[in-house]
Design a protein around this motif. Sequence first.
Motif, PDB file in Angstrom:
ATOM      1  N   THR A  15      49.380  30.434  -1.465  1.00 46.84           N
ATOM      2  CA  THR A  15      48.509  29.299  -1.790  1.00 46.84           C
ATOM      3  C   THR A  15      49.251  27.980  -1.654  1.00 46.84           C
ATOM      4  N   LEU A  16      50.471  27.929  -2.189  1.00 46.52           N
ATOM      5  CA  LEU A  16      51.259  26.696  -2.113  1.00 46.52           C
ATOM      6  C   LEU A  16      51.654  26.378  -0.678  1.00 46.52           C
ATOM      7  N   CYS A  17      52.024  27.398   0.077  1.00 46.82           N
ATOM      8  CA  CYS A  17      52.433  27.176   1.465  1.00 46.82           C
ATOM      9  C   CYS A  17      51.262  26.687   2.303  1.00 46.82           C
ATOM     10  N   ALA A  18      50.088  27.274   2.078  1.00 40.76           N
ATOM     11  CA  ALA A  18      48.903  26.851   2.833  1.00 40.76           C
ATOM     12  C   ALA A  18      48.553  25.396   2.526  1.00 40.76           C
ATOM     13  N   ALA A  19      48.610  25.029   1.246  1.00 38.86           N
ATOM     14  CA  ALA A  19      48.318  23.641   0.876  1.00 38.86           C
ATOM     15  C   ALA A  19      49.335  22.682   1.460  1.00 38.86           C
ATOM     16  N   ILE A  36      47.758  19.615  -6.834  1.00 43.38           N
ATOM     17  CA  ILE A  36      47.690  20.022  -8.248  1.00 43.38           C
ATOM     18  C   ILE A  36      46.815  21.260  -8.399  1.00 43.38           C
ATOM     19  N   SER A  37      45.702  21.289  -7.681  1.00 43.25           N
ATOM     20  CA  SER A  37      44.832  22.471  -7.728  1.00 43.25           C
ATOM     21  C   SER A  37      45.546  23.698  -7.189  1.00 43.25           C
ATOM     22  N   ALA A  38      46.293  23.527  -6.088  1.00 44.99           N
ATOM     23  CA  ALA A  38      47.032  24.652  -5.523  1.00 44.99           C
ATOM     24  C   ALA A  38      48.094  25.158  -6.493  1.00 44.99           C
ATOM     25  N   ALA A  39      48.788  24.244  -7.175  1.00 43.93           N
ATOM     26  CA  ALA A  39      49.796  24.646  -8.156  1.00 43.93           C
ATOM     27  C   ALA A  39      49.151  25.388  -9.321  1.00 43.93           C
ATOM     28  N   CYS A  83      58.435  34.185 -12.194  1.00 44.38           N
ATOM     29  CA  CYS A  83      57.327  33.605 -11.426  1.00 44.38           C
ATOM     30  C   CYS A  83      56.439  32.738 -12.319  1.00 44.38           C
ATOM     31  N   VAL A  84      56.147  33.231 -13.514  1.00 47.99           N
ATOM     32  CA  VAL A  84      55.357  32.430 -14.451  1.00 47.99           C
ATOM     33  C   VAL A  84      56.121  31.174 -14.848  1.00 47.99           C
ATOM     34  N   LEU A  85      57.415  31.302 -15.071  1.00 52.49           N
ATOM     35  CA  LEU A  85      58.237  30.151 -15.430  1.00 52.49           C
ATOM     36  C   LEU A  85      58.214  29.100 -14.314  1.00 52.49           C
ATOM     37  N   VAL A  86      58.479  29.522 -13.077  1.00 53.87           N
ATOM     38  CA  VAL A  86      58.482  28.591 -11.944  1.00 53.87           C
ATOM     39  C   VAL A  86      57.085  28.026 -11.701  1.00 53.87           C
ATOM     40  N   GLY A  87      56.067  28.875 -11.819  1.00 51.59           N
ATOM     41  CA  GLY A  87      54.702  28.398 -11.629  1.00 51.59           C
ATOM     42  C   GLY A  87      54.305  27.343 -12.645  1.00 51.59           C
ATOM     43  N   PHE A  88      54.691  27.557 -13.893  1.00 53.30           N
ATOM     44  CA  PHE A  88      54.355  26.590 -14.937  1.00 53.30           C
ATOM     45  C   PHE A  88      55.104  25.277 -14.737  1.00 53.30           C
ATOM     46  N   ILE A  89      56.420  25.368 -14.518  1.00 55.14           N
ATOM     47  CA  ILE A  89      57.201  24.145 -14.305  1.00 55.14           C
ATOM     48  C   ILE A  89      56.730  23.435 -13.041  1.00 55.14           C
ATOM     49  N   GLY A  90      56.427  24.205 -11.990  1.00 52.39           N
ATOM     50  CA  GLY A  90      55.943  23.603 -10.757  1.00 52.39           C
ATOM     51  C   GLY A  90      54.636  22.856 -10.954  1.00 52.39           C
ATOM     52  N   PHE A  91      53.713  23.433 -11.707  1.00 55.31           N
ATOM     53  CA  PHE A  91      52.450  22.762 -11.980  1.00 55.31           C
ATOM     54  C   PHE A  91      52.669  21.458 -12.740  1.00 55.31           C
ATOM     55  N   VAL A  92      53.539  21.493 -13.737  1.00 54.68           N
ATOM     56  CA  VAL A  92      53.821  20.287 -14.520  1.00 54.68           C
ATOM     57  C   VAL A  92      54.477  19.217 -13.645  1.00 54.68           C
ATOM     58  N   VAL A  93      55.428  19.630 -12.802  1.00 56.83           N
ATOM     59  CA  VAL A  93      56.143  18.670 -11.961  1.00 56.83           C
ATOM     60  C   VAL A  93      55.217  18.053 -10.923  1.00 56.83           C
ATOM     61  N   VAL A  94      54.364  18.869 -10.297  1.00 53.11           N
ATOM     62  CA  VAL A  94      53.423  18.332  -9.306  1.00 53.11           C
ATOM     63  C   VAL A  94      52.467  17.340  -9.963  1.00 53.11           C
ATOM     64  N   LYS A  95      51.982  17.684 -11.138  1.00 53.38           N
ATOM     65  CA  LYS A  95      51.068  16.782 -11.837  1.00 53.38           C
ATOM     66  C   LYS A  95      51.774  15.505 -12.265  1.00 53.38           C
ATOM     67  N   TYR A  96      53.013  15.629 -12.721  1.00 51.29           N
ATOM     68  CA  TYR A  96      53.791  14.455 -13.138  1.00 51.29           C
ATOM     69  C   TYR A  96      54.036  13.521 -11.952  1.00 51.29           C
ATOM     70  N   SER A  97      54.292  14.098 -10.781  1.00 47.94           N
ATOM     71  CA  SER A  97      54.613  13.280  -9.607  1.00 47.94           C
ATOM     72  C   SER A  97      53.412  12.478  -9.116  1.00 47.94           C
ATOM     73  N   ARG A  98      52.214  12.869  -9.521  1.00 46.68           N
ATOM     74  CA  ARG A  98      51.023  12.117  -9.097  1.00 46.68           C
ATOM     75  C   ARG A  98      51.118  10.666  -9.533  1.00 46.68           C
ATOM     76  N   ASN A  99      51.469  10.430 -10.793  1.00 50.67           N
ATOM     77  CA  ASN A  99      51.597   9.067 -11.284  1.00 50.67           C
ATOM     78  C   ASN A  99      52.960   8.469 -10.955  1.00 50.67           C
ATOM     79  N   TYR A 100      53.975   9.308 -10.933  1.00 45.68           N
ATOM     80  CA  TYR A 100      55.332   8.802 -10.705  1.00 45.68           C
ATOM     81  C   TYR A 100      55.453   8.153  -9.329  1.00 45.68           C
ATOM     82  N   LEU A 101      54.830   8.749  -8.310  1.00 51.62           N
ATOM     83  CA  LEU A 101      54.947   8.240  -6.938  1.00 51.62           C
ATOM     84  C   LEU A 101      53.668   7.568  -6.459  1.00 51.62           C
ATOM     85  N   ASP A 102      52.783   7.257  -7.380  1.00 54.21           N
ATOM     86  CA  ASP A 102      51.523   6.640  -6.987  1.00 54.21           C
ATOM     87  C   ASP A 102      51.788   5.307  -6.275  1.00 54.21           C
TER      88      ASP A 102
END
Length: 528
Positions: A15-19, A36-39, A83-102
Amino acid sequence: MIKLLPCIALLAPTTLCAASILPFRGSARDFVRVAISAAAVALFFAIAAVLAVAVYGAGRSPLLGGYGLGLSIHVDALAAILCVLVGFIGFVVVKYSRNYLDGDPGQGRFTRYLLLTLASVLTLLISGNLLFLLAGWIATSLSLGRLLLFYHTRPAAIRAHRKKFVASRLGDGCLAGAIALLYFQFGTLEIPDLAARARSSVDVESPAITAAALLIVVTAMLKSAQLPLHGWLIEVMETPTPVSALLHAGIINAGGFLVLRLSDVLLLATPALNVLAVVGGITALFGSLVMLTQTSVKVQLAYSTVAQMGFMLLQCGLGAFSAALLHIVAHSLYKAHAFLSSGSIIDLARASWTPSPGGQPHPARLILALAGVIGLTMLIGWGLGMTLRSNPAQIALGSVLLMGLVHLMANAIDERPNAFVVARGIVTAAGVAALYVVLQAAAAWLAASSVPVGRPVYGTAPMLIAALVVISFAAVTVFQNQMMRRADAPFWIAAYVHLRNGFYLNTLANRLVLTLWPRTSHKLTPNP
């Protein structure tokens, strides 16, 4: 369900690779929403995989290849938890970067490489064949390299990327050599089959296995920024904060994951485990000392990561594999939060600081508190049937953990001791020790089918290493106290300066990299 389990787990990185690679014609903000949806979807599949493992057990796919070489998926408790650990941190980081790099013109490019990096890490975790694992290992490094060079015109970013590139390619070569040796020794690269054959192997003195184990150890140390090639991790601060959070909370743990994944093989090579324990312990001490002298919050966190990774590899070297897994999870969650909140950490520290009524603890009280927490650990261990001879890793690691309470205990017995305060300190230490034992037991139960129970204790080497660990960290605690009390003395000023510069190891590494890879004089071209 066991046959479907690998497919469920594979959907997360897919899913992440396709996005990441599929074309998108909208704005950067719209693409970040898609990311964010893909994460979130990837996290959902990771959670589904861990639930399936909990109910039905581990699952593996057929080998796409032959003669033990090819592509396959293997999902057990170790892979599912991470996998759950990386998936959770990845989701948080992707969402955080939305505003950080806006508003940043490179936001779309950054998000694509971020998703690709997450997909590579998840692929690495679920690999069932060492060839597939090597592909995920290299892909993780290359995609992370693009993120480290996001600000490609900054000299510090270029230098850090080059140092990371050199360390990564050395690690790739070592891992490839280890894989070749393991194939010649066992005739397969399927990870579950390797583990089973290693457990039943009687040729524990095989030079090929020892050489492969040493190469695996070197690979893990290079990936986890261990001495002396740790400097690249300190200099990646030119990259955006979301990348720092992902690196320090996720990717840096790849070295520990590799050791855990091949722990059955490493148990056949005692010298490799001893090297892992010694280098990890020295790195943990080094990072802990240097961290005390840093004024930059992010650099301090980076040295903290170096120390934590050293301590985690020390746990692996002592055979406490389930404890290392628990360490990875706890450190990842803590460090992701620390980096993402680093902008306000100084205000939080100032708001929470309160002066000790007796000032810095007197050395005598500090040593008394140290003896108390070590004695408490030994007592609890003895009550559970553990001694320094039978369970050196658990005793040593528990003692080091409780040393975090030394200043609390020392302040409780300051110049004006109070019975209630002293009793509260003792109860707190006992509660932490009990919680440590419970969490260790829970981690051992969860990872029982994925990692060995522990390292067999033969001879005095494990016991001596464990004793040195306890003594060394106790000395660091006393050293920290003395450096604060005698900051004006010439010796402590000199010690502060040398520690502040990390004993100049990073400076020497910079000179070596600049010699091998001179700074280019032409104008840098933008990243594609």
